[in-house]
Design a protein around this motif. Structure first.
Motif, PDB file in Angstrom:
ATOM      1  N   VAL A 161      -1.342 -11.842  -3.103  1.00  0.00           N
ATOM      2  CA  VAL A 161      -2.075 -12.297  -2.330  1.00  0.00           C
ATOM      3  C   VAL A 161      -0.996 -12.331  -1.057  1.00  0.00           C
ATOM      4  O   VAL A 161      -0.540 -13.073  -0.877  1.00  0.00           O
ATOM      5  N   PRO A 162      -1.632 -11.883  -0.065  1.00  0.00           N
ATOM      6  CA  PRO A 162      -0.184 -11.901   0.917  1.00  0.00           C
ATOM      7  C   PRO A 162      -0.217 -13.607   1.687  1.00  0.00           C
ATOM      8  O   PRO A 162      -1.649 -14.099   1.639  1.00  0.00           O
ATOM      9  N   GLN A 209       0.840  -1.108   0.177  1.00  0.00           N
ATOM     10  CA  GLN A 209       0.310   0.348   0.201  1.00  0.00           C
ATOM     11  C   GLN A 209       0.608   1.063  -0.018  1.00  0.00           C
ATOM     12  O   GLN A 209       1.836   1.690   1.256  1.00  0.00           O
ATOM     13  N   GLU A 212      -7.108  -4.992  -8.216  1.00  0.00           N
ATOM     14  CA  GLU A 212      -7.638  -5.214  -7.322  1.00  0.00           C
ATOM     15  C   GLU A 212      -7.323  -4.515  -6.109  1.00  0.00           C
ATOM     16  O   GLU A 212      -6.793  -3.768  -5.362  1.00  0.00           O
ATOM     17  N   TYR A 213      -9.021  -4.268  -5.823  1.00  0.00           N
ATOM     18  CA  TYR A 213      -9.417  -2.715  -4.987  1.00  0.00           C
ATOM     19  C   TYR A 213      -8.407  -2.827  -3.503  1.00  0.00           C
ATOM     20  O   TYR A 213      -8.461  -4.182  -3.076  1.00  0.00           O
ATOM     21  N   CYS A 214      -7.488  -2.059  -3.356  1.00  0.00           N
ATOM     22  CA  CYS A 214      -6.601  -2.360  -1.706  1.00  0.00           C
ATOM     23  C   CYS A 214      -6.537  -1.355  -0.392  1.00  0.00           C
ATOM     24  O   CYS A 214      -5.535  -0.864   0.196  1.00  0.00           O
ATOM     25  N   GLY A 215      -7.289  -0.573  -0.113  1.00  0.00           N
ATOM     26  CA  GLY A 215      -7.313   0.373   0.305  1.00  0.00           C
ATOM     27  C   GLY A 215      -7.663   1.750  -0.241  1.00  0.00           C
ATOM     28  O   GLY A 215      -8.084   2.092  -1.768  1.00  0.00           O
ATOM     29  N   ILE A 240       2.584  -7.812   0.537  1.00  0.00           N
ATOM     30  CA  ILE A 240       2.736  -7.826   2.078  1.00  0.00           C
ATOM     31  C   ILE A 240       2.207  -7.507   2.206  1.00  0.00           C
ATOM     32  O   ILE A 240       1.641  -7.411   3.637  1.00  0.00           O
ATOM     33  N   ASP A 241       0.819  -6.604   2.648  1.00  0.00           N
ATOM     34  CA  ASP A 241      -0.017  -6.037   3.056  1.00  0.00           C
ATOM     35  C   ASP A 241      -1.851  -6.643   3.144  1.00  0.00           C
ATOM     36  O   ASP A 241      -2.199  -7.079   3.883  1.00  0.00           O
ATOM     37  N   VAL A 242      -2.095  -6.467   1.912  1.00  0.00           N
ATOM     38  CA  VAL A 242      -2.776  -6.872   1.332  1.00  0.00           C
ATOM     39  C   VAL A 242      -3.586  -6.749  -0.055  1.00  0.00           C
ATOM     40  O   VAL A 242      -2.968  -7.040  -0.445  1.00  0.00           O
ATOM     41  N   LEU A 243      -5.273  -7.599  -0.895  1.00  0.00           N
ATOM     42  CA  LEU A 243      -4.866  -8.039  -2.339  1.00  0.00           C
ATOM     43  C   LEU A 243      -4.270  -6.663  -3.036  1.00  0.00           C
ATOM     44  O   LEU A 243      -5.011  -5.844  -2.905  1.00  0.00           O
TER      45      LEU A 243
END
Ligand code: HEM
Ligand SMILES: [Cu+2]
Ligand SMILES: [Cu+2]
Lengths: 610, 278
Positions: free
Chosen positions: B204-205, B123, B227-230, B186-189
């Motif tokens: 994918v983490p 992110q 891919e939605y990641c925040g 390392i954090d989210v998709l």
């Protein structure tokens, strides 16, 4: 119809003998005896128990419908804000976090709290007892509790707008890890409230759903065999079974994620570094959540679609004055689609990182499901063929549905075919596809159904002119919104983008297209307000409806009073002698023969099917 | 009546839009012509069905519009017709599926000579790792990630020492050399997506996903996260530059190995500590 088939029919329906044979009336009208005694109903005594804590399925249906539509209006307003942001980023209307919160709430509201609640809770409650010829649902009290659970679920959902951090912005798919890590808006309070609301919804729905199933299976009136049920009931019935099987997957997924969020378990959480900090999770699988979600999520598409299929079949048949073509095929298609829908879920996950070999399996099952779906489309249009088509509002909306659903169904063949999905998944092509197929198409059916059954609910007709304006703007307008959107997907514009600023791969003109889409969306949205106005004003001022204004055959129009009173049928339960599609029967005096007309009353009609 | 005309116009308008609007896919820059071809095939088949059915509906609405003394046909079933329609549909579906599955088979079968590149998403940005001289990427673990070791390389794994680390969101690829992207988050998709390459796969983490392409055209291409990641999802961009051999080698020579980077980071940290204690 082949001879062989006719024989089978006769063999099956031994208690309904051929109308043209010369036996006495009491003979040809013979029905099996009632299996259950007449249902004892709760009779309300006060205003509160009549109108608020009502146990009458008809009131509960209206309560469900009003709550769902109210929530849907919020979903609509959120879509305006998003569209304004996309088309006019310069206005600085939204923050990115607000955009993502709105996307999430809009998607979840539209799918669950509007369409699922409206089709099953609204139409299901109102129509199932009437169409099956029963006095009420099997368990009226549980039915009432079901509605109140739903209302609480909605309130919990809405309350998340007012908690610190706001509602969740995880996308309606709520994928972990981002749903509960700090880069996502609403990652602490918002997501928990969302999950709690879903759990309440599922609990409430389960009460309603068991009711619908038991009612359809146990409380049909004399002569109402399963194969004489209107397709509306079949659609809602099978959708309810799907929901009862699918929602538990969402429920456990939601509970497990709640535990991950609140107690630090690691069902879905692997070891991760979030914003430069090692979190304490370890060993969980984000993909496991996706399997659970889509094991629910794909059938969910059909939970919305099957009732729409059923309802639109009835609308087309009634307003084209023709029997639905291939009734038994339609029933089997509904059942088949329902069953198959549990074997296709991972087509939402082709590029999610699951074992790529699954792609072969799920692409195949997905394209197989296209066959029964196509059959339904064929049978609708073959029902129009050689019909006597009245362009009433319900028919107009049904035609709009056919075109929209056809378009959305065909783009489904793109996305289901795993290779084609690779470049298109997570782009605006997907946004366009699912809005066409499970947004606009079912909504058009909802409108058609409301124009159709409004007189039964209120005793008055909706205003026709307003209805026409509503239809044209909604049908053409939403096509104008979503058709061009597919091409943005081809270019490669990803979905869930707060801002699509100039990029070398995007032609500048795409921005102009966005403005066009937004203007269309605002106009379509405004037309819905016209519809709401029509709903409210016609309840008092609308033209008084005659009895059975559309000359329909199904039982809901044959009640002694219209609108039907508590208990639906007065003293005498209706008796059913035929399927609900005896329109334009050769020889008959009228172009319709209601289901409760005894063969002895229409001896001149050459009925082929019972 | 108007409905019949409008339905017809919608069908024809859609065709016109398809052929004459300026919006179409970006010219391809990889070997996945097969995907484009399958899309085109799907377009022809579905487009035909769409127009045919719309035209049929429009015809019915016009021809069988309500007349007081018209009597609709009464024909509950037509087994022959139904069987025929099922057969035709099945054939159409097979025609779509078969080529699709063939291309998918290629997509998931990475050629042996593919050059491996690791893409790391966080992110909100992109990092890359090349295998270095030994041609092998060293082992990693998210738990090992810290300031000195931003990629989380396993210090015991000697394969990792010569890995080249690219931390500026810009990746160069060699023209016409098949490349396998090993994808890590390392954090989210996240999802590594370059519209011109057509390929796509979530990151994918906790696991390593992959896909492969052969770049077929030199140029600069934007990397998007698909891919939605925040909150920063929409702004998570990067750059892929496809080079001919000479330019590519020049770029690769400038990249720093893990060994060197680690030593430098350690050094910096010691300096920092020394400064702080002073
Ligand atoms: C004319 C009415 C509507 C408009 C203008 C509209 C607009 C939008 C927009 C702008 C997005 C966000 C796209 C993105 O950023 O990726 C969206 C997402 C979505 N919409 Fe609608 N929508 C409408 C009606 C509906 C209906 C009736 C449904 C019911 C199924 C629906 C379901 C969804 C879903 C499921 C999402 C995805 C949310 C997510 O990505 O998490 N929408 N819509
Ligand atoms: Cu699906
Ligand atoms: Cu992203």
């Amino acid at each position: 119809m082949s001879d062989e088939y006719e024989h089978k029919l006769e063999a099956k329906s031994d208690y309904v003998s051929d109308a043209s044979s010369g036996t006495s009336a009491s003979d040809i009208d013979k029905l099996p005896p009632a299996e259950l005694p007449d249902q004892e109903l709760y009779h309300s005594h006060s205003w509160w128990t009549t109108y608020v804590f009502s146990q009458d399925a008809k009131y509960i249906g209206v309560q469900y419908a009003c709550t769902a539509i109210g929530t849907g209006i919020l979903g609509l307003v959120l879509s305006w804000l998003m569209r304004l942001q996309i088309a006019f980023p310069g206005l600085g209307l939204l923050e990115p976090s607000a955009y993502y919160q709105f996307v999430t709430m809009h998607g979840m509201i539209m799918v669950i709290y509007l369409l699922t609640a409206l089709f099953l809770g609204g139409f299901g409650n109102f129509l199932i007892p009437l169409m099956c010829g029963s006095r009420d649902m099997a368990f009226p009290y549980v039915n009432m509790v079901s509605y109140w659970m739903f209302l609480v679920a909605v309130l919990v959902l809405l309350s998340s707008f007012f908690v610190p951090g706001g509602p969740t912005g995880a996308g309606w798919t709520l994928y972990p890890p981002q749903a509960i890590t700090s880069g996502t808006p609403g990652h602490n309070m918002g997501i928990i409230l969302m999950l709690v609301s879903l759990v309440l919804f599922v609990a409430g729905f389960t009460m309603g759903g068991l009711n619908y199933i038991v009612t359809v299976l146990q409380l049909r009136t004399r002569g109402m065999t399963l194969m004489r049920l209107p397709l509306t009931v079949w659609g809602i019935f099978v959708a309810t079974i799907l929901a009862l099987l699918a929602f538990p997957a969402l429920l456990v997924g939601g509970l497990m994620m709640t535990l991950d969020g609140l107690l630090g378990t690691s069902f879905f959480m692997p070891a991760i570094v979030s914003m430069g900090e090692q979190l304490k999770y370890e060993g969980g699988s984000p993909i496991l959540f996706q399997h659970l979600f889509w094991f629910f999520g794909h059938p969910e598409v059909y939970i919305v679609a099957l009732p729409a299929f059923g309802i639109v079949s009835d609308l087309i048949s009634i307003h084209a004055r023709k029997n639905i073509f291939g009734y038994r095929m339609m029933v089997w298609a509904i059942v088949g689609i329902g069953a198959l829908s549990f074997f296709v879920w991972a087509h939402h996950m082709y590029v999610a990182g699951m074992n790529p070999w699954f792609g072969f399996f799920f692409a195949t099952t997905t394209l197989i499901i296209a066959v029964p779906t196509a059959i339904k489309v064929y049978n609708w249009i073959l029902t129009l063929w050689r019909g006597n088509i009245q362009l009433s509002l319900p028919m107009l909306f049904s035609l709009g549905f056919i075109v929209t659903f056809l378009n959305g169904g065909l783009t489904g063949l793109f996305l289901g075919n795993v290779t084609v999905d690779v470049p298109l998944s997570d782009t605006y092509f997907v946004v366009a596809h699912f809005h066409m197929v499970m947004g606009i198409a079912p909504v058009l059916v909802v409108f058609g159904a409301i124009y159709h059954w409004y007189p039964l609910i209120t005793g008055r007709m909706l205003n026709e002119t307003l209805g026409k304006i509503h239809f044209w703007i909604t049908f053409v307008g939403s096509y104008a919104i979503y058709f061009p959107m597919h091409y943005q997907g081809f270019i490669g514009v990803p979905r869930r983008y707060f801002e699509i600023y100039d990029s070398p791969y995007i032609e500048t003109s795409t921005m102009g297209l966005n403005v066009f889409i937004t203007v269309a969306a605002l106009i379509v949205g405004a037309a819905q307000l016209l519809f709401i106005y029509n709903l409210i004003s016609s309840a008092r001022l609308g033209k008084k409806a005659e009895k059975n204004p559309w000359k329909a055959n199904s039982l809901e129009w044959q009640t002694p009073e219209m609108p039907p009173a508590h208990g639906n049928w007065g003293k005498e339960m209706p008796k059913v002698y035929r399927w609900p599609y005896d329109y334009s029967v050769p020889g008959a005096k009228e172009d319709y023969i209601p289901q409760n007309v005894a063969p002895s009353a229409v001896t001149e009609a050459k009925v082929e099917k019972s | 009546m108007a409905v019949a005309i409008v339905i017809l116009l919608i069908a024809l308008g859609s065709i016109a839009f398809h052929f004459w609007s300026p919006w179409w896919w970006t010219p391809i820059a990889s070997n996945w012509q097969g995907m484009d071809d399958t899309i085109l095939l799907t377009f022809w088949i579905t487009g035909f069905v769409f127009v045919a059915i719309c035209a049929f509906v429009a015809y019915c609405v016009w021809k069988y519009r309500y007349q007081k003394n018209r009597i609709a046909e009464y024909k509950p079933e037509d087994k022959k017709l139904e069987t025929r329609l099922i057969l035709i549909t099945t054939l159409g579906v097979i025609a779509l599926l078969a080529p699709g599955l063939l291309v998918w088979n290629n997509y998931i079968s990475v050629p042996d000579n593919a050059y491996k590149v690791e893409v790391v998403a966080y992110q909100w940005g992109w990092k890359f790792r090349l295998p270095g001289k030994d041609g092998v990427l060293g082992k990693t673990d998210i738990k090992l990630i810290n300031d000195e070791n931003p990629f989380g390389l396993n210090l015991e794994d000697s394969y990792g020492k010569d890995d080249l680390l690219v931390d500026e969101g810009e990746l160069h690829l060699l023209l016409d050399r098949p490349v396998k992207f090993e994808l890590r988050a390392i954090d989210v998709l996240h999802n590594f997506y370059v519209p011109q390459f057509r390929g796509k796969m979530d990151m994918v983490p906790g696991m390593i996903t992959y896909y492969w392409i052969t770049p077929t055209r030199i140029g600069e291409f934007e990397i998007l996260c698909a891919e939605y990641c925040g909150t920063g999802h929409y702004a998570m961009r990067g750059l892929v530059i496809v080079d001919k051999e000479k330019e590519y080698n020049k770029w690769e020579a400038k990249q720093i190995t893990f060994d060197k980077m680690f030593a430098k980071n350690k050094n910096n940290k010691n300096l920092q500590l020394a400064k702080n204690t002073k």
